[in-house]
Write an enzyme that holds these catalytic residues in place. Structure first.
Site, PDB file in Angstrom:
ATOM      1  N   HIS A 102      -6.431   9.036  -0.067  1.00 41.79           N
ATOM      2  CA  HIS A 102      -5.254   8.386  -0.653  1.00 41.79           C
ATOM      3  C   HIS A 102      -5.530   8.013  -2.097  1.00 41.79           C
ATOM      4  CE1 HIS A 102      -7.683   5.278   1.356  1.00 41.79           C
ATOM      5  NE2 HIS A 102      -7.302   4.453   0.398  1.00 41.79           N
ATOM      6  N   HIS A 109      -4.381   5.367  -5.078  1.00 42.13           N
ATOM      7  CA  HIS A 109      -3.709   4.106  -5.408  1.00 42.13           C
ATOM      8  C   HIS A 109      -2.983   4.281  -6.740  1.00 42.13           C
ATOM      9  CE1 HIS A 109      -5.962   1.273  -2.627  1.00 42.13           C
ATOM     10  NE2 HIS A 109      -6.816   2.279  -2.648  1.00 42.13           N
TER      11      HIS A 109
HETATM   12  P1  AMP Z   1      -9.371   1.944   0.394  1.00 39.94           P
HETATM   13  O1  AMP Z   1      -9.612   2.812   1.619  1.00 39.94           O
HETATM   14  O2  AMP Z   1     -10.606   1.191  -0.012  1.00 39.94           O
HETATM   15  O3  AMP Z   1      -8.753   2.703  -0.741  1.00 39.94           O
HETATM   16  O4  AMP Z   1      -8.318   0.825   0.817  1.00 39.94           O
HETATM   17  C1  AMP Z   1      -7.270   1.104   1.707  1.00 39.94           C
HETATM   18  C2  AMP Z   1      -5.979   0.461   1.238  1.00 39.94           C
HETATM   19  O5  AMP Z   1      -5.006   0.705   2.257  1.00 39.94           O
HETATM   20  C3  AMP Z   1      -6.047  -1.055   1.024  1.00 39.94           C
HETATM   21  O6  AMP Z   1      -5.537  -1.355  -0.276  1.00 39.94           O
HETATM   22  C4  AMP Z   1      -5.146  -1.615   2.124  1.00 39.94           C
HETATM   23  O7  AMP Z   1      -4.428  -2.764   1.719  1.00 39.94           O
HETATM   24  C5  AMP Z   1      -4.217  -0.456   2.425  1.00 39.94           C
HETATM   25  N1  AMP Z   1      -3.690  -0.431   3.779  1.00 39.94           N
HETATM   26  C6  AMP Z   1      -4.401  -0.498   4.929  1.00 39.94           C
HETATM   27  N2  AMP Z   1      -3.577  -0.439   6.003  1.00 39.94           N
HETATM   28  C7  AMP Z   1      -2.316  -0.317   5.516  1.00 39.94           C
HETATM   29  C8  AMP Z   1      -1.029  -0.207   6.110  1.00 39.94           C
HETATM   30  N3  AMP Z   1      -0.857  -0.192   7.438  1.00 39.94           N
HETATM   31  N4  AMP Z   1       0.055  -0.100   5.303  1.00 39.94           N
HETATM   32  C9  AMP Z   1      -0.095  -0.104   3.953  1.00 39.94           C
HETATM   33  N5  AMP Z   1      -1.280  -0.204   3.336  1.00 39.94           N
HETATM   34  C10 AMP Z   1      -2.388  -0.315   4.092  1.00 39.94           C
END
Ligand code: AMP
Length: 132
Positions: free
Chosen positions: A93, A95
């Protein structure tokens, strides 16, 4: 087993959707650094972004660019910042974070608390500006 992000893209787990097509999906981060913090994912389930095949990687970045343009139109900001971490969710993903200042992109800062209504408003505003 499907990742939480695959379930979100499939509509099996609710999210604040911003944009989608047959290969990619964008939705609001549930723990936003700032209003409009968005995640862009491929429907294809691959953990590490640089393990994506080249075509999917290029498609993901091109889709993220269109989402970033929509964010820029919908949310007052100077730039839309881009980051890839993937330390938490094992599904590639990107950001996208609307920035007024450098410190708006701080993964260690306290996250914004938003109501469901506000999340919906933000998602709708970005979705309305998205041009596929
Ligand atoms: P990272 O894997 O370190 O890039 O972080 C994962 C991101 O996904 C974090 O910013 C979380 O807040 C976000 N996240 C996790 N679960 C959900 C969800 N169900 N819906 C939206 N965002 C999510």
């Amino acid at each position: 087993m499907a990742t939480i992000f695959s379930k979100i893209a499939a509509g099996e787990i609710p999210s604040y959707k911003v944009a989608e097509d047959d290969r990619f999906f964008a939705f609001l981060d549930i723990n936003p650094m700032v209003e409009g913090h968005t995640l862009v994912i491929p429907r294809k389930e691959v953990d590490y972004i640089f393990d994506l095949d080249d075509e999917t990687y290029r498609g993901l970045t091109a889709f993220a660019k269109k989402v970033a343009e929509a964010i820029k139109r919908a949310i007052p900001c100077k730039r839309v910042g881009v980051a890839v971490l993937g330390m938490e969710v094992p599904h590639a993903h990107i950001h996208l974070v609307p920035l007024q200042k450098e410190s708006d992109m701080d993964f260690r800062a306290d996250k914004k608390q938003l109501t469901p209504e506000r999340f919906k408003e933000i998602a709708s505003a970005i979705a309305a500006e998205f041009k596929n």
